[in-house]
Write a protein that holds these residues in place. Structure first.
Motif, PDB file in Angstrom:
ATOM      1  N   ALA A 145       0.842  -1.205   0.000  1.00 53.22           N
ATOM      2  CA  ALA A 145       0.000   0.000   0.000  1.00 53.22           C
ATOM      3  C   ALA A 145       0.875   1.254   0.000  1.00 53.22           C
ATOM      4  CB  ALA A 145      -0.948  -0.008   1.197  1.00 53.22           C
ATOM      5  N   MET A 146       1.933   1.241   0.801  1.00 47.94           N
ATOM      6  CA  MET A 146       2.841   2.384   0.821  1.00 47.94           C
ATOM      7  C   MET A 146       3.590   2.493  -0.507  1.00 47.94           C
ATOM      8  SD  MET A 146       4.061   5.072   2.099  1.00 47.94           S
ATOM      9  CE  MET A 146       3.181   5.003   3.637  1.00 47.94           C
ATOM     10  N   GLY A 147       3.978   1.368  -1.089  1.00 51.09           N
ATOM     11  CA  GLY A 147       4.643   1.401  -2.385  1.00 51.09           C
ATOM     12  C   GLY A 147       3.759   1.980  -3.472  1.00 51.09           C
ATOM     13  N   ASP A 148       2.484   1.638  -3.443  1.00 52.00           N
ATOM     14  CA  ASP A 148       1.543   2.205  -4.409  1.00 52.00           C
ATOM     15  C   ASP A 148       1.396   3.710  -4.187  1.00 52.00           C
ATOM     16  OD1 ASP A 148       1.212  -0.348  -5.416  1.00 52.00           O
ATOM     17  OD2 ASP A 148      -0.751  -0.660  -4.492  1.00 52.00           O
ATOM     18  N   TYR A 149       1.366   4.113  -2.927  1.00 49.87           N
ATOM     19  CA  TYR A 149       1.290   5.536  -2.591  1.00 49.87           C
ATOM     20  C   TYR A 149       2.510   6.267  -3.172  1.00 49.87           C
ATOM     21  CZ  TYR A 149       0.953   9.796   0.157  1.00 49.87           C
ATOM     22  OH  TYR A 149       0.864  11.112   0.528  1.00 49.87           O
ATOM     23  N   LEU A 150       3.683   5.710  -2.929  1.00 50.73           N
ATOM     24  CA  LEU A 150       4.919   6.329  -3.414  1.00 50.73           C
ATOM     25  C   LEU A 150       4.994   6.341  -4.941  1.00 50.73           C
ATOM     26  CD1 LEU A 150       7.439   4.857  -0.832  1.00 50.73           C
ATOM     27  CD2 LEU A 150       6.922   7.291  -1.170  1.00 50.73           C
TER      28      LEU A 150
ATOM     29  N   TYR B  24      11.322  15.926 -12.662  1.00 50.17           N
ATOM     30  CA  TYR B  24      12.170  15.715 -11.484  1.00 50.17           C
ATOM     31  C   TYR B  24      12.704  14.295 -11.523  1.00 50.17           C
ATOM     32  CZ  TYR B  24       9.581  19.769  -9.596  1.00 50.17           C
ATOM     33  OH  TYR B  24       8.998  20.982  -9.399  1.00 50.17           O
ATOM     34  N   ARG B  25      13.754  14.052 -10.782  1.00 53.00           N
ATOM     35  CA  ARG B  25      14.364  12.721 -10.757  1.00 53.00           C
ATOM     36  C   ARG B  25      14.238  12.102  -9.370  1.00 53.00           C
ATOM     37  NH1 ARG B  25      19.863  13.475 -14.293  1.00 53.00           N
ATOM     38  NH2 ARG B  25      18.789  14.042 -16.211  1.00 53.00           N
ATOM     39  N   PHE B  26      13.139  11.417  -9.143  1.00 54.02           N
ATOM     40  CA  PHE B  26      12.953  10.627  -7.930  1.00 54.02           C
ATOM     41  C   PHE B  26      13.254   9.187  -8.319  1.00 54.02           C
ATOM     42  CE2 PHE B  26       9.507  13.390  -5.634  1.00 54.02           C
ATOM     43  CZ  PHE B  26      10.310  14.505  -5.750  1.00 54.02           C
ATOM     44  N   SER B  27      13.984   8.488  -7.505  1.00 51.12           N
ATOM     45  CA  SER B  27      14.403   7.133  -7.846  1.00 51.12           C
ATOM     46  C   SER B  27      13.310   6.112  -7.522  1.00 51.12           C
ATOM     47  CB  SER B  27      15.683   6.774  -7.086  1.00 51.12           C
ATOM     48  OG  SER B  27      16.049   5.454  -7.370  1.00 51.12           O
ATOM     49  N   ARG B  28      12.633   5.653  -8.567  1.00 54.81           N
ATOM     50  CA  ARG B  28      11.583   4.648  -8.408  1.00 54.81           C
ATOM     51  C   ARG B  28      12.143   3.366  -7.782  1.00 54.81           C
ATOM     52  NH1 ARG B  28       6.521   4.700 -10.672  1.00 54.81           N
ATOM     53  NH2 ARG B  28       7.088   6.425 -12.035  1.00 54.81           N
ATOM     54  N   ASP B  29      13.448   3.128  -7.952  1.00 49.57           N
ATOM     55  CA  ASP B  29      14.090   1.944  -7.379  1.00 49.57           C
ATOM     56  C   ASP B  29      14.017   1.906  -5.854  1.00 49.57           C
ATOM     57  OD1 ASP B  29      14.752   1.219  -9.956  1.00 49.57           O
ATOM     58  OD2 ASP B  29      16.834   1.904  -9.808  1.00 49.57           O
ATOM     59  N   LYS B  30      13.747   3.040  -5.230  1.00 50.27           N
ATOM     60  CA  LYS B  30      13.654   3.080  -3.769  1.00 50.27           C
ATOM     61  C   LYS B  30      12.332   2.506  -3.254  1.00 50.27           C
ATOM     62  CE  LYS B  30      16.940   6.753  -3.076  1.00 50.27           C
ATOM     63  NZ  LYS B  30      17.259   7.980  -2.370  1.00 50.27           N
ATOM     64  N   ILE B  31      11.378   2.321  -4.142  1.00 45.09           N
ATOM     65  CA  ILE B  31      10.097   1.725  -3.744  1.00 45.09           C
ATOM     66  C   ILE B  31      10.305   0.219  -3.679  1.00 45.09           C
ATOM     67  CG2 ILE B  31       7.672   1.410  -4.330  1.00 45.09           C
ATOM     68  CD1 ILE B  31       7.875   4.062  -5.912  1.00 45.09           C
TER      69      ILE B  31
ATOM     70  N   VAL C 294       8.116  -2.396  -2.668  1.00 42.57           N
ATOM     71  CA  VAL C 294       7.049  -3.337  -3.038  1.00 42.57           C
ATOM     72  C   VAL C 294       5.829  -2.528  -3.464  1.00 42.57           C
ATOM     73  CG1 VAL C 294       5.283  -4.396  -1.548  1.00 42.57           C
ATOM     74  CG2 VAL C 294       7.389  -5.535  -1.875  1.00 42.57           C
ATOM     75  N   THR C 295       5.111  -3.013  -4.468  1.00 45.21           N
ATOM     76  CA  THR C 295       3.850  -2.390  -4.901  1.00 45.21           C
ATOM     77  C   THR C 295       2.832  -3.504  -5.109  1.00 45.21           C
ATOM     78  OG1 THR C 295       4.483  -2.488  -7.232  1.00 45.21           O
ATOM     79  CG2 THR C 295       4.996  -0.439  -6.064  1.00 45.21           C
TER      80      THR C 295
END
Length: 153
Positions: A55-60, A72-79, A81-82
């Motif tokens: 749930a938090m991964g989906d939020y992120l 912007y460059r946010f690293s999706r790799d930091k998530i 689990v989704t």
């Protein structure tokens, strides 16, 4: 910690980056409970799901999607689990409270963003949420005169 319930399209740069950082902190807390933020009120709605980390991964993921749209460059790799099988609920009163809270911040620090959104009556929820009827969430820390607030129709 502020994990906003409205769609991140309404955020200014500061709110978007803060939500990303705080969401990553929340993800860490949900992964390894027992730390200092384990009992933070904003985490309750994630902790009450079947898979709080997803749930938090989906939020992120929605935060990263908005960051990508803005260049912007946010690293999706930091998530980590989704794929949560459930959407979170947000009361319309909670959404209204948060909307007014965000608008006040935008008016002070990002007038251009405030001008764009200040006349919007009802913001869209974050993609992880569905809106249900109800007051400000019991976990929200608000002055007592705001406790029963809801969005006017």
């Amino acid at each position: 910690m502020r994990l906003w319930s409205m769609h991140p399209r309404y955020f200014d740069r500061q709110a978007l980056t803060a939500c990303w950082r705080e969401g990553l902190l929340a993800q860490s807390v949900l992964t390894k409970p027992g730390g200092g933020y384990s009992h933070h009120p904003q985490l309750r709605r994630f902790q009450h799901t079947e898979n709080s980390r997803a749930a938090m991964g989906d939020y992120l993921s929605a935060i990263v999607d908005e960051a990508d749209a803005r260049g912007y460059r946010f690293s999706r790799d930091k998530i980590r689990v989704t794929g949560s099988r459930e959407q979170l609920h947000v009361n319309d009163g909670q959404l209204a409270y948060e909307w007014q809270h965000l608008l006040a911040k935008l008016q002070r620090r990002s007038p251009d963003t405030w001008i764009r959104w200040h006349e919007l009556h009802r913001p869209d929820p974050h993609p992880a949420f569905i809106v249900v009827g109800g007051p400000i969430a019991e976990w929200e820390k608000v002055p007592s005169h705001s406790a029963g607030q809801q969005i006017d129709e």
